[in-house]
Design a protein around this motif. Structure first.
Motif, PDB file in Angstrom:
ATOM      1  N   HIS A   1      10.476   1.721   1.614  1.00  0.00           N
ATOM      2  CA  HIS A   1       9.379   1.733   0.654  1.00  0.00           C
ATOM      3  C   HIS A   1       9.902   1.312  -0.708  1.00  0.00           C
ATOM      4  O   HIS A   1      10.876   1.872  -1.198  1.00  0.00           O
ATOM      5  N   HIS A   2       9.267   0.327  -1.297  1.00  0.00           N
ATOM      6  CA  HIS A   2       9.636  -0.138  -2.632  1.00  0.00           C
ATOM      7  C   HIS A   2       8.563   0.332  -3.601  1.00  0.00           C
ATOM      8  O   HIS A   2       7.391   0.002  -3.435  1.00  0.00           O
ATOM      9  N   LEU A   3       8.966   1.065  -4.608  1.00  0.00           N
ATOM     10  CA  LEU A   3       8.019   1.565  -5.592  1.00  0.00           C
ATOM     11  C   LEU A   3       8.334   0.945  -6.941  1.00  0.00           C
ATOM     12  O   LEU A   3       9.488   0.951  -7.362  1.00  0.00           O
TER      13      LEU A   3
ATOM     14  N   SER B   1       3.198   1.839 -10.210  1.00  0.00           N
ATOM     15  CA  SER B   1       2.177   0.811 -10.417  1.00  0.00           C
ATOM     16  C   SER B   1       1.934   0.010  -9.141  1.00  0.00           C
ATOM     17  O   SER B   1       0.863  -0.517  -8.947  1.00  0.00           O
ATOM     18  N   SER B   2       2.945  -0.076  -8.279  1.00  0.00           N
ATOM     19  CA  SER B   2       2.678  -0.712  -6.989  1.00  0.00           C
ATOM     20  C   SER B   2       3.622  -0.203  -5.910  1.00  0.00           C
ATOM     21  O   SER B   2       4.781   0.098  -6.166  1.00  0.00           O
TER      22      SER B   2
ATOM     23  N   SER C   1       0.844  -1.191   0.000  1.00  0.00           N
ATOM     24  CA  SER C   1       0.000   0.000   0.000  1.00  0.00           C
ATOM     25  C   SER C   1       0.874   1.233   0.000  1.00  0.00           C
ATOM     26  O   SER C   1       1.980   1.223   0.534  1.00  0.00           O
ATOM     27  N   GLY C   2       0.358   2.278  -0.593  1.00  0.00           N
ATOM     28  CA  GLY C   2       1.081   3.540  -0.575  1.00  0.00           C
ATOM     29  C   GLY C   2       0.821   4.340   0.688  1.00  0.00           C
ATOM     30  O   GLY C   2       1.398   5.407   0.881  1.00  0.00           O
ATOM     31  N   ALA C   3      -0.027   3.795   1.569  1.00  0.00           N
ATOM     32  CA  ALA C   3      -0.446   4.563   2.740  1.00  0.00           C
ATOM     33  C   ALA C   3       0.717   4.889   3.679  1.00  0.00           C
ATOM     34  O   ALA C   3       0.785   5.976   4.242  1.00  0.00           O
TER      35      ALA C   3
END
Ligand SMILES: [Zn+2]
Ligand SMILES: [Zn+2]
Length: 125
Positions: free
Chosen positions: A44-46, A118-119, A7-9
């Motif tokens: 955080h992995h984007l 995208s995730s 989640s990006g939260a």
């Protein structure tokens, strides 16, 4: 490895609570952008779906006129190059969870990278 949250939260929370603690660290071999937070020890992995390079001046004047002179396909490669050469010059400038968009600035090249994500994954250290 600790827990993984897809989640990006968490990144949104880090960004809103302590933006200066969020550092852009590196690009992995499978093209994931790694950001880490020094305050809450999250990584955080984007996964970028697209990276658009913009000159800083263009962005400051006309934020809404996106897609101005995108350089096809090279955005991600340029971002990876910046991260390889001067990772400390890169910082998270903006993020928009609703658009799944993060904006990374390179102080060295004076460029902005608009990264469509995208995730999101947040890993606990
Ligand atoms: Zn944090
Ligand atoms: Zn750079």
């Amino acid at each position: 490895m600790g827990q993984i949250v897809r989640s990006g939260a968490f990144l949104q929370q880090c960004w809103s609570v302590h933006p200066l603690c969020v550092a852009v660290k590196r690009m992995t071999d499978d093209n994931r952008l790694i950001l880490s937070c020094t305050s809450c020890r999250f990584v955080h992995h984007l996964t970028p779906s697209s990276v658009v390079v913009r000159a800083s001046a263009v962005l400051d004047q006309a934020e809404d006129s996106s897609r101005e002179d995108p350089i096809p396909d090279s955005g991600q490669a340029q971002l990876a190059g910046c991260l390889a050469e001067h990772p400390s010059a890169l910082s998270l400038r903006e993020m928009d969870v609703f658009e799944d968009l993060v904006l990374v600035r390179c102080a060295e090249c004076r460029r902005h990278y608009a990264v469509t994500v995208s995730s999101f994954e947040t890993h606990q250290k």
